[in-house]
Design an enzyme around this catalytic site. Structure first.
Site, PDB file in Angstrom:
ATOM      1  N   ASP A  12      -1.444  15.707  11.939  1.00  0.00           N
ATOM      2  CA  ASP A  12      -0.892  15.232  10.670  1.00  0.00           C
ATOM      3  C   ASP A  12      -2.000  14.992   9.645  1.00  0.00           C
ATOM      4  O   ASP A  12      -1.897  14.093   8.821  1.00  0.00           O
ATOM      5  CB  ASP A  12      -0.099  13.943  10.914  1.00  0.00           C
ATOM      6  CG  ASP A  12       0.844  13.619   9.766  1.00  0.00           C
ATOM      7  OD1 ASP A  12       1.194  14.526   8.996  1.00  0.00           O
ATOM      8  OD2 ASP A  12       1.214  12.436   9.627  1.00  0.00           O
ATOM      9  N   PHE A  41       7.800   6.315   8.732  1.00  0.00           N
ATOM     10  CA  PHE A  41       7.898   5.477   9.920  1.00  0.00           C
ATOM     11  C   PHE A  41       7.471   4.034   9.710  1.00  0.00           C
ATOM     12  O   PHE A  41       7.477   3.253  10.653  1.00  0.00           O
ATOM     13  CB  PHE A  41       7.088   6.100  11.058  1.00  0.00           C
ATOM     14  CG  PHE A  41       7.658   7.411  11.504  1.00  0.00           C
ATOM     15  CD1 PHE A  41       8.640   7.464  12.470  1.00  0.00           C
ATOM     16  CD2 PHE A  41       7.247   8.590  10.915  1.00  0.00           C
ATOM     17  CE1 PHE A  41       9.196   8.666  12.863  1.00  0.00           C
ATOM     18  CE2 PHE A  41       7.792   9.805  11.308  1.00  0.00           C
ATOM     19  CZ  PHE A  41       8.771   9.844  12.279  1.00  0.00           C
ATOM     20  N   LEU A  65       0.807  -1.223   0.000  1.00  0.00           N
ATOM     21  CA  LEU A  65       0.000   0.000   0.000  1.00  0.00           C
ATOM     22  C   LEU A  65       0.833   1.262   0.000  1.00  0.00           C
ATOM     23  O   LEU A  65       0.408   2.301  -0.490  1.00  0.00           O
ATOM     24  CB  LEU A  65      -0.929   0.022   1.225  1.00  0.00           C
ATOM     25  CG  LEU A  65      -2.057  -0.998   1.250  1.00  0.00           C
ATOM     26  CD1 LEU A  65      -2.860  -0.867   2.536  1.00  0.00           C
ATOM     27  CD2 LEU A  65      -2.981  -0.819   0.046  1.00  0.00           C
ATOM     28  N   GLY A  66       2.006   1.183   0.607  1.00  0.00           N
ATOM     29  CA  GLY A  66       2.848   2.376   0.608  1.00  0.00           C
ATOM     30  C   GLY A  66       3.712   2.427   1.843  1.00  0.00           C
ATOM     31  O   GLY A  66       3.576   1.625   2.755  1.00  0.00           O
ATOM     32  N   GLY A  67       4.600   3.386   1.813  1.00  0.00           N
ATOM     33  CA  GLY A  67       5.491   3.542   2.951  1.00  0.00           C
ATOM     34  C   GLY A  67       5.651   5.011   3.268  1.00  0.00           C
ATOM     35  O   GLY A  67       5.689   5.846   2.364  1.00  0.00           O
ATOM     36  N   GLY A  68       5.682   5.328   4.542  1.00  0.00           N
ATOM     37  CA  GLY A  68       5.942   6.694   4.946  1.00  0.00           C
ATOM     38  C   GLY A  68       7.273   6.721   5.668  1.00  0.00           C
ATOM     39  O   GLY A  68       8.086   5.801   5.521  1.00  0.00           O
ATOM     40  N   LYS A 121       1.071  -2.697   9.121  1.00  0.00           N
ATOM     41  CA  LYS A 121       2.156  -1.716   9.060  1.00  0.00           C
ATOM     42  C   LYS A 121       3.350  -2.260   9.828  1.00  0.00           C
ATOM     43  O   LYS A 121       3.256  -2.552  11.026  1.00  0.00           O
ATOM     44  CB  LYS A 121       1.696  -0.401   9.680  1.00  0.00           C
ATOM     45  CG  LYS A 121       2.739   0.696   9.656  1.00  0.00           C
ATOM     46  CD  LYS A 121       2.058   2.028   9.964  1.00  0.00           C
ATOM     47  CE  LYS A 121       3.018   3.185  10.026  1.00  0.00           C
ATOM     48  NZ  LYS A 121       2.313   4.463  10.162  1.00  0.00           N
ATOM     49  N   VAL A 126       3.461  -0.427   4.608  1.00  0.00           N
ATOM     50  CA  VAL A 126       2.149  -1.034   4.835  1.00  0.00           C
ATOM     51  C   VAL A 126       1.782  -1.975   3.687  1.00  0.00           C
ATOM     52  O   VAL A 126       1.937  -1.625   2.517  1.00  0.00           O
ATOM     53  CB  VAL A 126       1.074   0.074   4.957  1.00  0.00           C
ATOM     54  CG1 VAL A 126      -0.280  -0.522   5.294  1.00  0.00           C
ATOM     55  CG2 VAL A 126       1.475   1.098   6.017  1.00  0.00           C
TER      56      VAL A 126
HETATM   57  N1  LIG Z   1      -5.661   0.981   7.265  1.00  0.00           N
HETATM   58  C1  LIG Z   1      -5.278   1.407   6.071  1.00  0.00           C
HETATM   59  N2  LIG Z   1      -6.099   1.285   5.010  1.00  0.00           N
HETATM   60  C2  LIG Z   1      -5.732   1.725   3.788  1.00  0.00           C
HETATM   61  N3  LIG Z   1      -4.539   2.287   3.513  1.00  0.00           N
HETATM   62  C3  LIG Z   1      -3.671   2.426   4.525  1.00  0.00           C
HETATM   63  C4  LIG Z   1      -3.980   1.995   5.851  1.00  0.00           C
HETATM   64  N4  LIG Z   1      -2.922   2.275   6.657  1.00  0.00           N
HETATM   65  C5  LIG Z   1      -1.993   2.854   5.864  1.00  0.00           C
HETATM   66  N5  LIG Z   1      -2.438   2.955   4.590  1.00  0.00           N
HETATM   67  C6  LIG Z   1      -1.724   3.527   3.448  1.00  0.00           C
HETATM   68  O1  LIG Z   1      -0.403   3.048   3.474  1.00  0.00           O
HETATM   69  C7  LIG Z   1       0.504   4.064   3.118  1.00  0.00           C
HETATM   70  C8  LIG Z   1       1.612   4.160   4.138  1.00  0.00           C
HETATM   71  O2  LIG Z   1       1.054   4.474   5.389  1.00  0.00           O
HETATM   72  P1  LIG Z   1       1.891   5.173   6.512  1.00  0.00           P
HETATM   73  O3  LIG Z   1       0.978   5.491   7.623  1.00  0.00           O
HETATM   74  O4  LIG Z   1       3.115   4.434   6.820  1.00  0.00           O
HETATM   75  O5  LIG Z   1       2.403   6.327   5.661  1.00  0.00           O
HETATM   76  P2  LIG Z   1       2.342   7.873   5.637  1.00  0.00           P
HETATM   77  O6  LIG Z   1       1.123   8.358   6.339  1.00  0.00           O
HETATM   78  O7  LIG Z   1       2.590   8.263   4.247  1.00  0.00           O
HETATM   79  O8  LIG Z   1       3.612   8.150   6.450  1.00  0.00           O
HETATM   80  P3  LIG Z   1       4.097   9.310   7.325  1.00  0.00           P
HETATM   81  O9  LIG Z   1       4.000   8.735   8.693  1.00  0.00           O
HETATM   82  O10 LIG Z   1       5.482   9.544   6.856  1.00  0.00           O
HETATM   83  O11 LIG Z   1       3.178  10.453   7.100  1.00  0.00           O
HETATM   84  C9  LIG Z   1      -0.299   5.352   2.989  1.00  0.00           C
HETATM   85  O12 LIG Z   1      -0.466   5.599   1.618  1.00  0.00           O
HETATM   86  C10 LIG Z   1      -1.622   5.050   3.606  1.00  0.00           C
HETATM   87  O13 LIG Z   1      -2.664   5.682   2.908  1.00  0.00           O
END
Ligand SMILES: Nc1ncnc2c1ncn2[C@@H]1O[C@H](COP(=O)(O)OP(=O)(O)OP(=O)(O)O)[C@@H](O)[C@H]1O
Length: 456
Positions: free
Chosen positions: A234, A111, A106-109, A132, A114
């Site tokens: 955030d 921290f 799904l992606g990574g931020g 995650k 996912v």
């Molecule tokens: N429960 C979920 N359902 C759908 N998508 C999710 C879920 N949790 C995370 N994601 C997706 O996974 C990706 C990574 O999530 P994560 O929270 O690690 O990243 P982020 O919010 O981009 O990071 P950061 O903490 O740097 O802001 C994001 O695109 C987020 O939309």
């Protein structure tokens, strides 16, 4: 995307039970002359080091795979399969679908990373879940505290529009505790992806009704969050997910903090800058309350309308210019507050920027044909002085949201959340605290089943 439900529907937001089956921030606050480039470079270096370490550990994990599969591990003696997705190894517990074809990245931020898969849950349903894997959770005390906060909040939040933890686990033993995984319900595509697709394909997916329903649900979630004395800090399109039915969930509480906690060490980097409020970026913390979240709502609302980010500044200065070009420069009253809460030097810096009058929002957004109510709401959200910004309680009663608002179905938290994160802890004390959270985690009815749990 299907249409949002009509205002007459009384159950217009998703219940959890209805879900379909299927680096350390700097310690000093940013001021106008302190661009975070050094910190960003350090972050970059740290990420490289982290990636290298991650790779070494992945290799080790692969070597150990046979062992890991063969015996129960972690505080709850679960069995894990190791699955590699995009060069990252995920330890996925027994009971989850580990077929690689069914696991989606799904992606990574900053921290974590996912992935999406499914799992059979305690209520007998199979749910889509997002797993995650936290990135280097115990890299340093600040990082460890962030993970602790996120885990804590994901357990405390109980609201239809807010993600909550369905599982928290580690495949490690206590003396070698390194990895933390948090499982949440898969909440759909992120608003960031939806907006990006709209831009990339030049085709609008979100109608006026969708936009209103999205804004309503964000504000409904914030009403609950703020009533628990928590600031999200955030809010941005990447942290908001939507199902095809336009049901919305606020994701990612890593940067949230309690209003009581005056700690400011994370403050400068609390949001993707474009959605940050001026008092978060430029002036001091005294006036930094949950109203910072309302500014973010204003930015998101405007982006939903136009399809483009409202204040896409390349750096803090450009950001400031964009904000003041639309919202006007601080007036005498705000300058006085800035001087009182900061210094006369800060006031002087702000005064050295070109001065702008606040623009007429109706004129600025005219090409997008917004309703008068929409304009009135964003006028009240995008106010420089947080003390004059609309509160969440006022916003949810705004005429723009009247089609959806059902006051009896807009819950507040029944208590103020105690995050237990204000005390100073060392890295290893934070690690112990996270370990304890995992050990004590109370499974929900919608949590994935732990094979054999009934026998334990
Ligand atoms: N429960 C979920 N359902 C759908 N998508 C999710 C879920 N949790 C995370 N994601 C997706 O996974 C990706 C990574 O999530 P994560 O929270 O690690 O990243 P982020 O919010 O981009 O990071 P950061 O903490 O740097 O802001 C994001 O695109 C987020 O939309």
């Amino acid at each position: 995307m299907s249409s949002p439900p009509s205002s007459s529907s009384c159950s217009h937001v998703r219940r959890h039970e209805d879900v379909p089956t299927p680096s350390a921030p700097p310690s000093k606050r940013l001021n106008m002359s302190c661009e975070p480039s050094t910190w960003l470079q350090q972050q970059e270096q740290q990420r490289n080091v982290t990636a290298e370490m991650e790779q070494q550990r992945n290799e080790k994990a692969e070597e150990e795979e046979e062992d890991v599969l063969s015996k129960p591990r972690g505080p709850h003696k679960r069995r894990f399969t190791h699955v590699m997705v995009r060069n990252i190894t995920y330890a996925i517990p027994e009971g989850y679908d580990v077929d690689e074809g069914n696991i989606e990245y799904l992606g990574g931020g900053s921290f974590g990373n996912v992935v999406k898969t499914s799992a059979v849950c305690r209520d007998g349903m199979r749910r889509w879940v997002a797993i995650k894997k936290m990135r280097e959770p115990f890299y340093d005390p600040l990082h460890a505290r962030r993970i602790f906060r996120e885990i804590k909040l994901l357990q405390l939040m109980r609201h239809d529009n807010i993600i909550c933890a369905l599982d928290i686990y580690t495949p490690d033993e206590e003396n070698d505790f390194r990895d933390v995984y948090v499982v949440t319900e898969f909440a759909g595509r992120s608003l960031y992806r939806i907006l990006k697709q709209q831009r990339d394909y030049g085709r609008r997916v979100l109608t006026e009704e969708h936009i209103k329903f999205i804004i309503y649900q964000i504000i409904r979630a914030l009403k609950y969050i703020h009533s628990a004395n928590i600031i999200h800090r955030d809010l941005k399109p990447g942290n908001i997910a939507l199902t095809d039915d336009c049901d919305l969930m606020v994701l990612d509480f890593g940067l949230a903090r309690s209003l009581e906690n005056k700690d400011t060490s994370l403050t400068q980097y609390v949001q993707t800058r474009w959605y940050r409020s001026p008092e978060v970026i430029y002036w001091k913390i005294d006036s930094y309350t949950n109203l910072a979240d309302m500014w973010s709502v204003g930015c998101i609302a405007a982006e939903l309308l136009t399809g483009d980010p409202l204040f896409p500044g390349d750096d803090v200065n450009a950001q400031y210019q964009k904000i003041t070009q639309l919202c006007g420069s601080p007036d005498e009253e705000l300058l006085q507050k800035i001087e009182n809460d900061n210094s006369s030097a800060m006031k002087a810096v702000i005064q050295s920027y070109p001065s702008h009058e606040r623009r007429d929002f109706r004129e600025v957004f005219a090409d997008h044909h917004p309703s008068d109510d929409f304009i009135d709401l964003i006028e009240k959200l995008l106010v420089l002085d947080p003390e004059k910004r609309i509160t969440v309680e006022e916003a949810i009663q705004h005429p723009y949201l009247a089609d959806f608002s059902l006051p009896d179905d807009e819950p507040r938290a029944d208590h103020i959340f105690d995050l237990d994160d204000s005390q100073k802890r060392t890295r290893s004390e934070w690690r112990d605290a996270v370990w304890k959270e995992i050990v004590d985690y109370n499974r929900l009815n919608s949590s994935p089943i732990v094979p054999g749990e009934a026998d334990r």
